[in-house]
Design a protein around this motif. Structure first.
Motif, short mmCIF file in Angstrom:
data_model
loop_
_atom_site.label_atom_id
_atom_site.label_comp_id
_atom_site.label_asym_id
_atom_site.label_seq_id
_atom_site.Cartn_x
_atom_site.Cartn_y
_atom_site.Cartn_z
N LEU A 165 0.83 -1.21 0.00
CA LEU A 165 0.00 0.00 0.00
C LEU A 165 0.87 1.26 0.00
CD1 LEU A 165 -2.89 -0.99 2.44
CD2 LEU A 165 -3.06 -0.56 -0.04
N ALA A 202 0.96 4.09 -2.95
CA ALA A 202 0.79 5.52 -2.67
C ALA A 202 1.89 6.33 -3.33
CB ALA A 202 0.76 5.77 -1.17
N ASP A 246 -2.44 -0.46 -9.87
CA ASP A 246 -2.22 0.01 -8.51
C ASP A 246 -3.52 0.33 -7.78
OD1 ASP A 246 0.50 -0.37 -8.58
OD2 ASP A 246 0.98 1.73 -9.01
N SER A 252 -4.49 -1.87 -4.58
CA SER A 252 -4.67 -1.21 -3.28
C SER A 252 -6.06 -1.49 -2.72
CB SER A 252 -4.42 0.29 -3.39
OG SER A 252 -5.41 0.92 -4.19
N CYS A 302 -4.23 4.82 1.20
CA CYS A 302 -3.11 3.86 1.13
C CYS A 302 -2.07 4.14 2.19
CB CYS A 302 -2.47 3.89 -0.26
SG CYS A 302 -3.49 3.18 -1.55
N GLY A 309 -1.38 1.73 5.19
CA GLY A 309 -0.05 1.15 5.02
C GLY A 309 0.90 1.46 6.16
#
Length: 197
Positions: free
Chosen positions: A12, A16, A39, A43, A152, A156
Motif C-alpha cells: 500500500l 501511494a 495500482d 490497493s 493507502c 499502510g
C-alpha cells in the motif's frame, strides 16, 4: 485470514508513492494507464483483504473516503459503452460525499465503469471514475488521487499493537486490530488484550 499483514501494508505504501508520481507525470502512455489501473485495483484489494482479516484498527476501518458522486443519465452501461462515461453520467454536476472503506474498495474492485481522468487545465492525472456493477445504473464516483493516496498511506503506515476477539450478534467470532491508543483504552475495559506477534 491474513497471517502476516506487513507485506500488504508495504505494498500500500508503494502504491501511494507510485500514484503520487503519476499525478505529476506529463508524458502519458498506455503503460502509464496500466500501472495506475493495476495500482488502484491492487490497493483496493489489499485494503479489503486487511479489513476482512481484522488487520485494520477500529479507527482506520471507520474512516470515510471523500469522493464525488455523479448521477446516471438513464442510458444503461454495458460492456460495449462503459467507457463512454461522459454520456452515461452527468459529469457537469457532482455531489461531494464519502464512502466507508468497504464500499470504497468494492466500487473499485467490482467496477463496470472505470476511467482514468486528467485535470482539464493541467492535463495531469487527478483521479479515477468508477462505478460497481451494482451501482452503475444509478451513479458513478470520482475518486480524487489525493483521497486514494491518503487511504493507502494511512492503512499502510498503521502500527498495530494488539488485537482482540469480538462476537457479532449471531455469535460468530471476529478479530479486531488495535493501535497503541486503542490497546491502552482496551486494557482499561478488557484485560485480555494480547499481542499478535
Amino acid at each position: 485470514m491474513i497471517s502476516d499483514a506487513i507485506p500488504w501494508r508495504d505494498e500500500l505504501l508503494k502504491v501511494a508513492d507510485r500514484l503520487e508520481q503519476k499525478s505529476s507525470q506529463k508524458r502519458w502512455t498506455a503503460r502509464s494507464s496500466f500501472i495506475v489501473e493495476r495500482d488502484v485495483m491492487t490497493s483496493a484489494y489489499a485494503i479489503r483483504r486487511l479489513l476482512e482479516g481484522g488487520r485494520i484498527s477500529r479507527t482506520a476501518s471507520s474512516q470515510q473516503v471523500p469522493v464525488i458522486m455523479h448521477a446516471a443519465t438513464g442510458t444503461r452501461p454495458d460492456m460495449y459503452n462503459r467507457h463512454e462515461i461522459d454520456e452515461l453520467y452527468d459529469l457537469e454536476t457532482g455531489v461531494k460525499t464519502q464512502l466507508d472503506l468497504r464500499k470504497y474498495c468494492n466500487q473499485l474492485i467490482h467496477s463496470l465503469a472505470f476511467s482514468i481522468n486528467g485535470d482539464e487545465t493541467s492535463g495531469l492525472f487527478d483521479g479515477v471514475f468508477a462505478a460497481s456493477e451494482k451501482e452503475c445504473l444509478e451513479r458513478l464516483y470520482f475518486f480524487p488521487i489525493q483521497s486514494m493516496i491518503d487511504v493507502c498511506r494511512r492503512i499502510g503506515s498503521e502500527e498495530i499493537w494488539g488485537s482482540n476477539v469480538r462476537w457479532d450478534r449471531s455469535g460468530a467470532r471476529y478479530l479486531i486490530s488495535l493501535t497503541r491508543e486503542e490497546v491502552e483504552a482496551e486494557r482499561l475495559h478488557r484485560p485480555f488484550v494480547y499481542s499478535p506477534r
